[in-house]
Structure formats: structure tokens, C-alpha cells
Design a protein around this motif. Structure first.
Motif, PDB file in Angstrom:
ATOM      1  N   GLN A 125     -23.762  51.087  -0.927  1.00 34.57           N
ATOM      2  CA  GLN A 125     -24.553  49.950  -0.480  1.00 34.57           C
ATOM      3  C   GLN A 125     -23.620  48.803  -0.091  1.00 34.57           C
ATOM      4  OE1 GLN A 125     -28.608  49.183  -2.321  1.00 34.57           O
ATOM      5  NE2 GLN A 125     -27.432  49.889  -4.081  1.00 34.57           N
ATOM      6  N   GLU A 126     -23.964  48.097   0.981  1.00 36.70           N
ATOM      7  CA  GLU A 126     -23.107  46.986   1.374  1.00 36.70           C
ATOM      8  C   GLU A 126     -23.883  45.927   2.147  1.00 36.70           C
ATOM      9  OE1 GLU A 126     -20.348  47.731   4.829  1.00 36.70           O
ATOM     10  OE2 GLU A 126     -20.687  49.805   4.196  1.00 36.70           O
ATOM     11  N   ILE A 127     -23.370  44.712   2.059  1.00 34.25           N
ATOM     12  CA  ILE A 127     -23.847  43.574   2.835  1.00 34.25           C
ATOM     13  C   ILE A 127     -22.615  42.970   3.500  1.00 34.25           C
ATOM     14  CG2 ILE A 127     -24.997  41.328   2.785  1.00 34.25           C
ATOM     15  CD1 ILE A 127     -26.426  42.250   0.224  1.00 34.25           C
ATOM     16  N   ASP A 128     -22.692  42.757   4.798  1.00 35.44           N
ATOM     17  CA  ASP A 128     -21.498  42.342   5.537  1.00 35.44           C
ATOM     18  C   ASP A 128     -20.935  41.017   5.045  1.00 35.44           C
ATOM     19  OD1 ASP A 128     -21.297  44.561   7.324  1.00 35.44           O
ATOM     20  OD2 ASP A 128     -23.035  43.780   8.408  1.00 35.44           O
ATOM     21  N   PHE A 129     -21.791  40.008   4.858  1.00 34.67           N
ATOM     22  CA  PHE A 129     -21.294  38.702   4.445  1.00 34.67           C
ATOM     23  C   PHE A 129     -22.198  38.100   3.376  1.00 34.67           C
ATOM     24  CE2 PHE A 129     -20.285  38.793   9.142  1.00 34.67           C
ATOM     25  CZ  PHE A 129     -18.950  39.158   8.969  1.00 34.67           C
ATOM     26  N   LEU A 130     -21.585  37.545   2.352  1.00 32.64           N
ATOM     27  CA  LEU A 130     -22.273  36.688   1.401  1.00 32.64           C
ATOM     28  C   LEU A 130     -21.641  35.308   1.526  1.00 32.64           C
ATOM     29  CD1 LEU A 130     -22.643  38.850  -1.850  1.00 32.64           C
ATOM     30  CD2 LEU A 130     -24.346  38.419  -0.078  1.00 32.64           C
ATOM     31  N   VAL A 131     -22.439  34.349   1.973  1.00 33.54           N
ATOM     32  CA  VAL A 131     -21.938  32.996   2.224  1.00 33.54           C
ATOM     33  C   VAL A 131     -22.353  32.106   1.056  1.00 33.54           C
ATOM     34  CG1 VAL A 131     -21.886  31.075   3.851  1.00 33.54           C
ATOM     35  CG2 VAL A 131     -22.261  33.415   4.688  1.00 33.54           C
ATOM     36  N   GLU A 132     -21.370  31.612   0.320  1.00 32.79           N
ATOM     37  CA  GLU A 132     -21.632  30.735  -0.828  1.00 32.79           C
ATOM     38  C   GLU A 132     -21.455  29.284  -0.405  1.00 32.79           C
ATOM     39  OE1 GLU A 132     -20.493  32.231  -5.036  1.00 32.79           O
ATOM     40  OE2 GLU A 132     -18.839  32.804  -3.719  1.00 32.79           O
ATOM     41  N   LEU A 188     -18.240  30.462  10.106  1.00 37.66           N
ATOM     42  CA  LEU A 188     -17.157  29.537   9.738  1.00 37.66           C
ATOM     43  C   LEU A 188     -17.221  28.258  10.571  1.00 37.66           C
ATOM     44  CD1 LEU A 188     -14.222  32.093   9.387  1.00 37.66           C
ATOM     45  CD2 LEU A 188     -15.560  31.047   7.548  1.00 37.66           C
ATOM     46  N   LYS A 189     -17.538  28.379  11.857  1.00 30.86           N
ATOM     47  CA  LYS A 189     -17.639  27.186  12.707  1.00 30.86           C
ATOM     48  C   LYS A 189     -18.787  26.290  12.261  1.00 30.86           C
ATOM     49  CE  LYS A 189     -15.802  29.625  16.727  1.00 30.86           C
ATOM     50  NZ  LYS A 189     -16.129  30.301  18.002  1.00 30.86           N
ATOM     51  N   GLU A 230     -16.769  23.342   3.946  1.00 27.81           N
ATOM     52  CA  GLU A 230     -16.194  24.667   3.729  1.00 27.81           C
ATOM     53  C   GLU A 230     -17.203  25.543   2.997  1.00 27.81           C
ATOM     54  OE1 GLU A 230     -13.449  26.192   4.686  1.00 27.81           O
ATOM     55  OE2 GLU A 230     -12.599  24.478   5.742  1.00 27.81           O
ATOM     56  N   ALA A 231     -17.078  26.828   3.183  1.00 26.38           N
ATOM     57  CA  ALA A 231     -17.925  27.783   2.466  1.00 26.38           C
ATOM     58  C   ALA A 231     -17.075  28.979   2.084  1.00 26.38           C
ATOM     59  CB  ALA A 231     -19.099  28.224   3.339  1.00 26.38           C
ATOM     60  N   ASP A 232     -17.376  29.567   0.934  1.00 24.88           N
ATOM     61  CA  ASP A 232     -16.736  30.817   0.543  1.00 24.88           C
ATOM     62  C   ASP A 232     -17.531  31.968   1.141  1.00 24.88           C
ATOM     63  OD1 ASP A 232     -14.696  29.717  -0.973  1.00 24.88           O
ATOM     64  OD2 ASP A 232     -15.931  29.620  -2.786  1.00 24.88           O
ATOM     65  N   VAL A 233     -16.839  32.837   1.858  1.00 22.95           N
ATOM     66  CA  VAL A 233     -17.499  33.997   2.464  1.00 22.95           C
ATOM     67  C   VAL A 233     -16.857  35.257   1.909  1.00 22.95           C
ATOM     68  CG1 VAL A 233     -18.191  35.134   4.603  1.00 22.95           C
ATOM     69  CG2 VAL A 233     -17.850  32.645   4.576  1.00 22.95           C
ATOM     70  N   LEU A 268     -10.240  22.879  12.964  1.00 22.42           N
ATOM     71  CA  LEU A 268     -11.336  23.253  13.840  1.00 22.42           C
ATOM     72  C   LEU A 268     -11.041  24.572  14.533  1.00 22.42           C
ATOM     73  CD1 LEU A 268     -12.132  19.798  15.483  1.00 22.42           C
ATOM     74  CD2 LEU A 268     -13.116  20.814  13.416  1.00 22.42           C
ATOM     75  N   LEU A 269     -12.088  25.349  14.749  1.00 22.54           N
ATOM     76  CA  LEU A 269     -11.963  26.616  15.462  1.00 22.54           C
ATOM     77  C   LEU A 269     -12.409  26.417  16.905  1.00 22.54           C
ATOM     78  CD1 LEU A 269     -13.355  28.939  12.639  1.00 22.54           C
ATOM     79  CD2 LEU A 269     -10.971  28.346  13.131  1.00 22.54           C
ATOM     80  N   GLY A 270     -12.601  27.502  17.642  1.00 19.79           N
ATOM     81  CA  GLY A 270     -12.968  27.396  19.049  1.00 19.79           C
ATOM     82  C   GLY A 270     -14.419  26.991  19.246  1.00 19.79           C
TER      83      GLY A 270
END
Length: 347
Positions: free
Chosen positions: A275-282, A254-255, A263-266, A83-85
Motif C-alpha cells: 500500500q502506498e500514498i505518493d505524498f503526505l504533506v504536513e 512545494l511552490k 514551509e511544509a514537510d512532505v 523561490l522555485l520556478g
């Protein structure tokens, strides 16, 4: 049972078998790392009893010591949740806050004992103690890191790089250690739940793990404190403001999963032409693009998803502190949202 209580801890260490006979499932033992001798009788209880899931819950705040005992004694008998905060939902519910208030929440960190604490002196003392105990003792000593000063410098250098692609050679040069040592210490910080390394997104999964990663602290407030930012205004308007905001958004992603035992792959996404995207959440066979813009986003600068996405990609979300104050005209494939209103289709 709380093993922070010295009398309880002494009984548990003096005669762990007798200690366990005095309690009946279901039960919770907090700070299990202080009495690792309890793990053997707990194993026997699990093997002999007809216990349902969650009948025995063990918690601990020192990840290395807890995991060392659990992996050796309770392998195959335990589900592990890291667990995180505290999340923004846990702090403020669905309440919208101003940009400065948001950074106050970030600087407050996710540590429950600092929730609502605004006094800098109290926060500084707590985080200084955390640095000396958890980072220096639990990580450095248990992992047998001999270079104390270099290791503390390394941790602060990592905080200054939160949200950025890292170079092992550059980080090693600044910390005055070899790239091999940098690689080892990054692994320690990741295992100690202090940082998260994100790798670029590729359909070829082998390529994902061979490219330079982005480094993120798992607590934006701790990263800000280690970097020397002490007030919300300094952190928001300083050169790290955007990186700290982005770090906070990743922590919320993530929380959202970990606090639901998922769980997720980020990953992050970047092309050679910029070109960019900060996060891709799978998650669950779907990909959620998340772009982070602290201020009002420029719709023309957003990636045109129809040109790069596959059928598994969901509509994109732009996380901004201006989400409700400054309506922005976005293309149908992107929508604006506040940090605490990310939609990752969690049930």
C-alpha cells in the motif's frame, strides 16, 4: 539596482561604500552575487538604521555564491526565501488544459524566460547553457567537484530516476563513483535547489531520516530535457510519463508553500504489503494525503484512509489529468482534482 548591468556592477565593486550612499531604502539589488563587497555596507546600514522588514531586498540566481556571502555577513539580520520556478497558476491561472498541453507546460520548465516558448531549438539552447553554467560552474566548481564528466553523468542519471526510490550503491555504480560520493553529490544538488529528497513517513521522526529516499527534480521540464525527452507526446507516452507528472505535482505542492514564505514537510507513505500514498504533506499540525494518477484513477486501488490515518489526517486528494473529463466514483475520503487545484488550506 540590477548588477547584470556591467556599468552598475563595476561601480559597486570599485567602491561599495560610496555605491551604497547613493541609494536610500527601500531598494532591491538584483544578482547580489556579482558584488559581494556590498554586503558589509548593507550590514552597517541595517545595524545603524531603523528599517522595517523588507526595506532591503537582495536577489540572486546563483544559490551557493549568494548564501556564502549572506551566511557570513548578514547572519541573524536576514530572512531567506528560496523561490522555485513559475507555478501552473502563474502560467495559466485556473484554466483547465488537455493532457498534452499540460506536458507542454512541463517541458516549458518553470524558468520565466522560457514561459510561452514552444520552439525546441530555443529551449534546447537555454537549457544547455544552464547545464554548462549553473550545474557545471556554480555547483561543480564552487563545491570543488573535480570529476566533471562523472558529475554531468550523475546529474543526468538523477533526472532519469526522478520520482523513484534511489539506491546509493546502484546510482554510484552507474555513475562510476563511490556511494560516499553519491551521498555528497546528492547534498550538493539539493543545496543547489535542483532536487528534493523525500523520506518515508513514520510517526517516529528518527526513522524518517534513515530509510531510502525518493528523488525528485525541482523542475519536471528540466528532468525531462536531461533525460532526452523533447516533445510533450514523447514525454507523456514514454516510460517516464507517470514519473514526470508526479514530479510536476510535487513541484506545485512545494511552490504553493515556498511562494507564500512558508514551509511544509512532505513524505511518501508505503507499507510492506504494497500500500502506498505518493505524498503526505504536513503543515500546521495537519496531514494532507495526495495520490497522483496521470490517467483515470481506479477507486478500488486507493488506500482506505480510515484504516491508517490519525485525527490530524485530512481527506485525500487524487491528482489526475482526467479530473474533469472522466468523472470517477471515489469513496468520501478521496476526491479528484486537477494539478492546479490542490487544496492545502493555504491562506
Amino acid at each position: 539596482m540590477n548588477l547584470d548591468d556591467l556599468a552598475v556592477r563595476a561601480r559597486a565593486n570599485r567602491d561599495p561604500v560610496l555605491f551604497m550612499k547613493d541609494i536610500e531604502p527601500p531598494f532591491i539589488i538584483d544578482e547580489i552575487q556579482y558584488a559581494p563587497q556590498l554586503l558589509s555596507p548593507i550590514k552597517q546600514l541595517v545595524d545603524e538604521g531603523n528599517l522595517g522588514p523588507g526595506a532591503i531586498r537582495l536577489t540572486g540566481s546563483q544559490n551557493f555564491q549568494v548564501m556564502e556571502g549572506v551566511s557570513e555577513t548578514l547572519a541573524g539580520r536576514v530572512a531567506i526565501l528560496n523561490l522555485l520556478g513559475l507555478s501552473l497558476d502563474e502560467k495559466d491561472g485556473n484554466r483547465m488544459v488537455s493532457p498534452n498541453e499540460h506536458f507542454e507546460r512541463l517541458l516549458e520548465t518553470g524558468f520565466p524566460k522560457l514561459h510561452g516558448v514552444r520552439e525546441r531549438e530555443v529551449r534546447d539552447l537555454y537549457l544547455s547553457s544552464y547545464l554548462q553554467t549553473y550545474i557545471e560552474r556554480d555547483i561543480r566548481e564552487l563545491a570543488r567537484v573535480g570529476k566533471r564528466r562523472e558529475f554531468e553523468t550523475f546529474v543526468r542519471l538523477c533526472a532519469l530516476r526522478t520520482g523513484r526510490v534511489i539506491s546509493l550503491s546502484d546510482l554510484g555504480r552507474d555513475a562510476m563513483v563511490s556511494p560516499a560520493t553519491v551521498r555528497e553529490w546528492l547534498s550538493l544538488l539539493e543545496d543547489g535547489l535542483l532536487i528534493k529528497l523525500l523520506y518515508p513517513y513514520h510517526t517516529n521522526r528518527t526513522k524518517r531520516m534513515t530509510k531510502s529516499p525518493k528523488l525528485y527534480f525541482l523542475d519536471a521540464g528540466l528532468a525531462a530535457w536531461l533525460s532526452g525527452w523533447r516533445t510533450a507526446e514523447q514525454a507523456r507516452l514514454g516510460p517516464m510519463g507517470g514519473f514526470l507528472f508526479e514530479t510536476g505535482v510535487l513541484c506545485e505542492i512545494l511552490k504553493a508553500f515556498r511562494h507564500r514564505a512558508r514551509e511544509a514537510d512532505v513524505h511518501f507513505w508505503r507499507t510492506r504489503d504494497g500500500q502506498e500514498i505518493d505524498f503526505l504533506v504536513e503543515a500546521d499540525g495537519r496531514v494532507f494525503p495526495v495520490e497522483v494518477k496521470m490517467g483515470s484513477p481506479d477507486a478500488s486501488a486507493l488506500v482506505k484512509l480510515e484504516a491508517v490515518s490519525s485525527p490530524s489526517w485530512q481527506p485525500g486528494q487524487v491528482v489526475s489529468l482526467a479530473a474533469e473529463d472522466a468523472p470517477v466514483s471515489l469513496t468520501p475520503e478521496w476526491r479528484l482534482c486537477a494539478p492546479h487545484r490542490l487544496d492545502l488550506r493555504l491562506t
